[in-house]
Scaffold this active site. Sequence first.
Site, PDB file in Angstrom:
ATOM      1  N   SER A 255      -3.409   8.843  28.772  1.00  0.00           N
ATOM      2  CA  SER A 255      -3.283   7.355  28.938  1.00  0.00           C
ATOM      3  C   SER A 255      -2.606   7.079  30.522  1.00  0.00           C
ATOM      4  O   SER A 255      -2.306   8.158  31.051  1.00  0.00           O
ATOM      5  CB  SER A 255      -1.999   6.891  28.303  1.00  0.00           C
ATOM      6  OG  SER A 255      -0.776   7.607  28.462  1.00  0.00           O
ATOM      7  N   LYS A 256      -2.827   5.955  30.935  1.00  0.00           N
ATOM      8  CA  LYS A 256      -2.287   5.502  32.158  1.00  0.00           C
ATOM      9  C   LYS A 256      -1.103   6.031  32.573  1.00  0.00           C
ATOM     10  O   LYS A 256      -0.735   6.653  33.765  1.00  0.00           O
ATOM     11  CB  LYS A 256      -2.443   3.998  32.569  1.00  0.00           C
ATOM     12  CG  LYS A 256      -3.699   3.784  33.260  1.00  0.00           C
ATOM     13  CD  LYS A 256      -3.662   2.171  33.562  1.00  0.00           C
ATOM     14  CE  LYS A 256      -4.423   1.614  34.529  1.00  0.00           C
ATOM     15  NZ  LYS A 256      -4.959   2.511  35.507  1.00  0.00           N
ATOM     16  N   ARG A 257      -0.161   6.135  31.687  1.00  0.00           N
ATOM     17  CA  ARG A 257       1.122   6.427  31.973  1.00  0.00           C
ATOM     18  C   ARG A 257       1.259   8.029  32.159  1.00  0.00           C
ATOM     19  O   ARG A 257       2.227   8.707  32.849  1.00  0.00           O
ATOM     20  CB  ARG A 257       2.153   6.368  30.471  1.00  0.00           C
ATOM     21  CG  ARG A 257       2.989   4.970  30.755  1.00  0.00           C
ATOM     22  CD  ARG A 257       3.923   4.691  29.702  1.00  0.00           C
ATOM     23  NE  ARG A 257       3.319   5.210  28.383  1.00  0.00           N
ATOM     24  CZ  ARG A 257       3.829   6.288  27.480  1.00  0.00           C
ATOM     25  NH1 ARG A 257       4.983   7.168  28.029  1.00  0.00           N
ATOM     26  NH2 ARG A 257       3.273   6.421  26.383  1.00  0.00           N
ATOM     27  N   GLY A 259      -0.850   9.889  34.044  1.00  0.00           N
ATOM     28  CA  GLY A 259      -1.592  10.100  35.021  1.00  0.00           C
ATOM     29  C   GLY A 259      -2.755   9.059  35.169  1.00  0.00           C
ATOM     30  O   GLY A 259      -2.696   8.336  34.255  1.00  0.00           O
TER      31      GLY A 259
END
Length: 488
Positions: A255-257, A259
């Site tokens: 997920s964006k969180r 990376g």
Amino acid sequence: MTDTKIRVRFAPSPTGTLHVGGARTALFNWLFARKFNGAFILRIEDTDQTRYDKNAEIAMIKDLKWMGLQWDEGPDIGGEVGPYRQSKRLDIYKKYALELIKKGMAYYCFCTSERLDEMRIKQKAEKLAQGYDGLCRNLTPEETDKRLQAGERYVIRLKTPLEGSTCFSDYIRGEISYQNKELDDLILFKSNGFPSYHLANVVDDHLMGITHVMRGDEWIPSTPKHKVLYDSFGWEPPVFMHLPVILAAGGGKLSKRKGAVSVTEYKEMGILPNTLINFLSLLGWNPGDDTELMDRETLIQKFSLDRVNPKSCAFDEKKLEWMNGQYFSSSATETLLPDVKKTFQEASLPVESFDDAYLTLVIDVIKERAKNLSDFVERGSYFYADPDSYDKKAVKKHFKDGAKQLLEQVLSVINSTEDYTEESLEKAFQELANTLGYENAAKIIHPTRLAISGVSFGPGLYQLLVLLNKETVIRRLEKGIHYLESKV
Ligand code: GLU
């Protein structure tokens, strides 16, 4: 591998940015096609018009090109079995949906969305199996005609077998079987005149002569439905292969969180296209030994479907950075020049005021330690612009009492060095150290480096002094002295 020419496709539905999973799918298809001199096709699956995003498509195409995954047939370049954009093929899908109706393999369904909602609520409440209950499956032809003539809205559904099971073979996972009662009577054609993903995907793969369907494992549950469709048409299905899921390094969903996940973000971080390709190739595949660094040609040569592993794999960003660093240090400087130049320009450094020979020298001294393109800016900006500030920590350490006098002495040494070479500078610094009673030149080197670069790291000082040239070094030393004057 086979006598038929390999034809594979990347078939994105452009609804957002190209993420690393999609890029890996495109890459594996591309490598496979290149290895067997096959065709790699780009097909835009834009039949869900509510989610389609033109800008996402433009960005995705840019990213694929940046990665160097050029297609042989596609919406922009055409090809023998186009159009390659599904919204331009609506008549084709309609024709095939009607063909299945004629064969008795599909039917018109007039159920309204209200009725379907009620049905779902009832199924939930009574803990019944979810899915279309088949109300319109057995309408008589007369009834159907009547309702069509009355202009009722309809969808076309596939008559999925009610009993037995549907089995397909996945190249890396083996036989996968689903009970037919788990498969819904799939919508093939929607009331808005567009096909469903399933119909368009199967019809296109068939008409485009796709030999291998390689896609993410989230599509596994769709494949038995596709198999029923192939059987209903009487078509030979392609080879299916579902690539392993990519997890975040510490486990869990990528997920964006955890990376960056989009190709654009990695591009902006300064990851080189070759690094990304090399890195992605190892997400679910290996060359059969421990080799990790492979260029494009080697990857093409070594790639094989048999070495694709269905087990989940982890996206380790640290490894990506390490790999990028390896690429920088092992690449010939000329090959890095265009990318570094562009990065410097984007950082508003006056690269045009210097020639490429200078840039080549700058890259040479930085590339050993760079892990991504932005490191070049961090480590290289002082080659193009006088420092306008000095690193705070380094100031505490190296601009101590007496630093001003020391820099004045360095300035006078530099001024009087006729033969401005690394050797004579080293000799002159050594002599100054002796005069000052220092054990070695380190105490002179650090403040000098800070004055001329603003930071405490970089290439060897004598190399740096020569690279920057005498005039610049003198100007920066004077500036440093001035700064130290104003500090007291
Ligand atoms: N349009 C689908 C996607 O966005 C294609 C899946 C497939 O490759 O069949 O992933």
